[in-house]
Design an enzyme around this catalytic site. Structure first.
Site, PDB file in Angstrom:
ATOM      1  N   THR A   1      -1.976   1.060   6.463  1.00  0.00           N
ATOM      2  CA  THR A   1      -1.409  -0.101   5.565  1.00  0.00           C
ATOM      3  C   THR A   1      -1.372  -1.261   6.717  1.00  0.00           C
ATOM      4  O   THR A   1      -1.389  -1.001   7.861  1.00  0.00           O
ATOM      5  CB  THR A   1      -0.113   0.103   5.090  1.00  0.00           C
ATOM      6  OG1 THR A   1       0.228  -0.952   4.533  1.00  0.00           O
ATOM      7  CG2 THR A   1       1.113   0.511   6.233  1.00  0.00           C
ATOM      8  N   GLY A   2      -1.751  -2.226   6.459  1.00  0.00           N
ATOM      9  CA  GLY A   2      -1.581  -3.420   7.134  1.00  0.00           C
ATOM     10  C   GLY A   2      -2.686  -4.637   6.610  1.00  0.00           C
ATOM     11  O   GLY A   2      -3.061  -4.543   5.647  1.00  0.00           O
TER      12      GLY A   2
ATOM     13  N   THR B   1       0.815  -1.147   0.039  1.00  0.00           N
ATOM     14  CA  THR B   1       0.106  -0.023   0.269  1.00  0.00           C
ATOM     15  C   THR B   1       0.976   1.244   0.064  1.00  0.00           C
ATOM     16  O   THR B   1       1.873   1.309   0.567  1.00  0.00           O
ATOM     17  CB  THR B   1      -0.794  -0.029   1.252  1.00  0.00           C
ATOM     18  OG1 THR B   1      -1.937  -0.903   1.204  1.00  0.00           O
ATOM     19  CG2 THR B   1      -1.580   1.598   1.339  1.00  0.00           C
TER      20      THR B   1
ATOM     21  N   GLY C   1      -5.639  -5.650   6.278  1.00  0.00           N
ATOM     22  CA  GLY C   1      -6.953  -4.791   6.049  1.00  0.00           C
ATOM     23  C   GLY C   1      -8.113  -5.399   6.827  1.00  0.00           C
ATOM     24  O   GLY C   1      -9.077  -4.642   7.060  1.00  0.00           O
TER      25      GLY C   1
ATOM     26  N   ARG D   1     -12.121 -10.108  -3.090  1.00  0.00           N
ATOM     27  CA  ARG D   1     -11.725  -9.731  -1.872  1.00  0.00           C
ATOM     28  C   ARG D   1     -11.181  -7.991  -2.066  1.00  0.00           C
ATOM     29  O   ARG D   1     -10.529  -7.656  -2.817  1.00  0.00           O
ATOM     30  CB  ARG D   1     -10.349 -10.271  -1.268  1.00  0.00           C
ATOM     31  CG  ARG D   1     -10.129  -9.942   0.365  1.00  0.00           C
ATOM     32  CD  ARG D   1      -8.803  -8.788   0.259  1.00  0.00           C
ATOM     33  NE  ARG D   1      -8.310  -8.610   1.499  1.00  0.00           N
ATOM     34  CZ  ARG D   1      -7.595  -7.552   1.705  1.00  0.00           C
ATOM     35  NH1 ARG D   1      -7.210  -6.908   0.844  1.00  0.00           N
ATOM     36  NH2 ARG D   1      -7.069  -7.610   3.112  1.00  0.00           N
ATOM     37  N   VAL D   2     -11.803  -7.268  -1.020  1.00  0.00           N
ATOM     38  CA  VAL D   2     -11.516  -5.754  -0.929  1.00  0.00           C
ATOM     39  C   VAL D   2     -11.036  -5.683   0.484  1.00  0.00           C
ATOM     40  O   VAL D   2     -11.550  -5.904   1.538  1.00  0.00           O
ATOM     41  CB  VAL D   2     -12.703  -4.931  -1.229  1.00  0.00           C
ATOM     42  CG1 VAL D   2     -12.317  -3.470  -1.082  1.00  0.00           C
ATOM     43  CG2 VAL D   2     -13.320  -5.312  -2.668  1.00  0.00           C
ATOM     44  N   GLY D   3      -9.856  -4.812   0.740  1.00  0.00           N
ATOM     45  CA  GLY D   3      -9.291  -4.635   1.808  1.00  0.00           C
ATOM     46  C   GLY D   3     -10.004  -3.373   2.278  1.00  0.00           C
ATOM     47  O   GLY D   3     -10.706  -2.573   2.151  1.00  0.00           O
ATOM     48  N   ASP D   4      -8.864  -2.693   3.512  1.00  0.00           N
ATOM     49  CA  ASP D   4      -9.431  -1.564   4.074  1.00  0.00           C
ATOM     50  C   ASP D   4      -8.994  -0.031   3.182  1.00  0.00           C
ATOM     51  O   ASP D   4      -9.623   0.971   3.295  1.00  0.00           O
ATOM     52  CB  ASP D   4      -8.407  -1.488   5.294  1.00  0.00           C
ATOM     53  CG  ASP D   4      -7.129  -1.382   5.263  1.00  0.00           C
ATOM     54  OD1 ASP D   4      -6.676  -2.137   4.288  1.00  0.00           O
ATOM     55  OD2 ASP D   4      -6.342  -0.461   5.776  1.00  0.00           O
TER      56      ASP D   4
HETATM   57  N1  ASP Z   1      -4.168  -2.816   3.583  1.00  0.00           N
HETATM   58  C1  ASP Z   1      -4.006  -3.301   2.741  1.00  0.00           C
HETATM   59  C2  ASP Z   1      -5.133  -4.571   2.341  1.00  0.00           C
HETATM   60  O1  ASP Z   1      -5.504  -5.061   3.280  1.00  0.00           O
HETATM   61  C3  ASP Z   1      -2.824  -4.095   2.231  1.00  0.00           C
HETATM   62  C4  ASP Z   1      -1.516  -3.232   2.365  1.00  0.00           C
HETATM   63  O2  ASP Z   1      -1.585  -2.394   3.358  1.00  0.00           O
HETATM   64  O3  ASP Z   1      -0.588  -3.463   1.658  1.00  0.00           O
HETATM   65  O4  ASP Z   1      -5.471  -4.706   1.112  1.00  0.00           O
END
Ligand code: ASP
Length: 235
Positions: A152-153, A102, A155, A130-133
């Protein structure tokens, strides 16, 4: 960052803290700059979030740049997908660094307005749309008059804890400073639930705080006096 079908699938969002206007897109493959499209959603559509083909179709109308999907391909990420597939076949977890790709930014302008934006390929080997945060306003991105956050993390945990909004809410309702609020959420609440990651945060006075509970987080900053810095690990 490749999904389980070997495709780069991108999510992004942006928020203007002075107006609480926001835009987000998820699951696009051909948009060159996903945050630019998220901004178009914010400025030129009546909506906040568009996904997949509909988002790309809006992007064509809005005139953003398109590229062939292999524009986003890197050999390094491709090899991570191959390794993740092998590990999955042997019931092994992929290393956590396969997860994260991210990029986020938070900015304060000369009039004291804060904006935040986040863009990602998500997690290697993700499937089922799948969709993250990152494109979820309040989870991966949030900005208001006092606070801007990009995360970032992992999600799923950032969505469940509404991380970006929670940090700003702790400042607004609880009187916490940015550092207190961000540390409470990133260093306590996220790991307590089993997640990991970090945020970049900025307040209306220009204080920044960039906590993470992982081994490192690539980060950079420019201050009003022009001084700048970068860091990867703690300190
Ligand atoms: N937060 C992002 C997700 O879960 C991944 C990332 O931080 O790189 O899609």
């Amino acid at each position: 960052m490749f999904n389980a079908d070997g495709i780069n699938e991108l999510d992004a969002s942006i928020m203007d803290g002075s107006t609480l206007a926001a835009g987000a897109i998820a699951g696009v493959h051909r948009v060159r700059n996903p945050v630019t499209l998220a901004r178009k959603v914010m400025e030129d559509s009546p909506h906040v979030m568009l996904i997949g083909e509909g988002a790309e179709s809006f992007g064509r109308t809005a005139g953003v740049d398109f590229v062939e999907p292999d524009y986003f391909r890197t050999e390094h990420r491709w090899q991570q997908l191959q390794d993740a597939r092998h590990r999955e076949a042997s019931n092994l977890q992929p290393p956590r660094e396969y997860a994260y790709g991210t990029v986020g930014a938070v900015a304060l302008d000369a009039e004291g307005r804060i904006a935040a934006a986040t863009s990602t390929g998500g997690m290697t080997n993700k499937r089922w749309g799948r969709v993250g945060d990152a494109p979820i306003i309040g989870a991966g991105t949030y900005a208001n008059a006092q606070c801007g956050v990009s995360a970032t993390g992992w999600g799923e945990y950032f969505i469940r804890l509404a991380v970006a909004h929670d940090i700003c809410a702790r400042m607004a309702y609880g009187g916490a400073s940015l550092a207190e609020a961000a540390d409470e959420v990133v260093m306590k609440r996220v790991p307590e639930l089993g997640g990991d990651g970090g945020v970049i945060g900025l307040d209306a006075e220009g204080n920044m705080h960039l906590p993470f509970n992982t081994g490192g987080m690539y980060r950079g900053w420019v201050r009003p006096d022009g001084s700048r810095g970068t860091a990867i690990f703690a300190d």
